[in-house]
Design an enzyme around this catalytic site. Sequence first.
Site, PDB file in Angstrom:
ATOM      1  N   HIS A   7     -58.541  17.266  -9.972  1.00 52.22           N
ATOM      2  CA  HIS A   7     -58.742  18.393 -10.874  1.00 52.22           C
ATOM      3  C   HIS A   7     -60.197  18.848 -10.886  1.00 52.22           C
ATOM      4  CE1 HIS A   7     -54.682  18.308 -12.393  1.00 52.22           C
ATOM      5  NE2 HIS A   7     -54.777  17.025 -12.641  1.00 52.22           N
ATOM      6  N   GLU A  37     -46.662   9.686 -13.558  1.00 50.33           N
ATOM      7  CA  GLU A  37     -46.753  10.898 -14.373  1.00 50.33           C
ATOM      8  C   GLU A  37     -45.595  11.868 -14.147  1.00 50.33           C
ATOM      9  OE1 GLU A  37     -50.544  12.679 -13.414  1.00 50.33           O
ATOM     10  OE2 GLU A  37     -50.418  12.054 -11.324  1.00 50.33           O
TER      11      GLU A  37
END
Length: 257
Positions: free
Chosen positions: A46, A151
């Site tokens: 990210h 996740e």
Amino acid sequence: MTQPPLASRIAADTAVSGLIVKMPCAPVVELAGHLGFDLVLIDTEHGPSDSAELEHHLRAADAAGTAALVRVGSNDPLAVLRALDAGATGVVVPHISTRAEARAAVSAAHYPPHGSRGLALSTRAGRSGTIPLHQHLTDAAARTVVVAQAEDVEAVDNIGAIAETGRLNAVWIGPSDLSMSLGRPGELNHPEVSASIDKIVESVLSAPACRLAVLVDTVEDAIQWRARGASMLLFNHTTILHKGMSGIAEGFRQLQD
């Protein structure tokens, strides 16, 4: 006093603190080490993933005597190889949802016979060819850390098998993406999300050699998660900045009223 390698501390179920950062922030990496964080986690999933910039951040970690993990952008052997060749202590691999994916991540991070990582001593990890081959291979086998991120819904279904993957040091729960995968974006306290997190926790803690990594916002959160059995307690640099700066801004506004 010199600390044991990060891999050894994780294996011993020692509580370790980490600071998650995004490049460019080499001074913050160095500061984290001087303050006593056990590791920094450089996020290139990210955040920017420039290889030359990453090396500077890893040098900053070395200068301050702290371990550095790199969250790569995907379960790509080349991304794992480049992070480790640049001198990272280990890698965090996102979206690991099956045992096969966990095995692939471990294989990319380790040299044969434990994996398939390509060898080049001319890299920063090989100290530009100045380290003996046997020493480099021995150190890499003992010290390389691999963390899988759970996740996705599929990961919850397969978490027991994932956590039992050989040479996988830890599983890190990714609550935000997990909530998205469950169709409950951002609803981290929703019963379905909480139940999935609980299943991951239970399965990882039941695995003989894998440890639990979690994201925490405060020391109080860290204490609570440690009581639940988590070993890797990760603080987000952005969250720390946001809370500190917003407190200052609010306090100053009160002076102006």
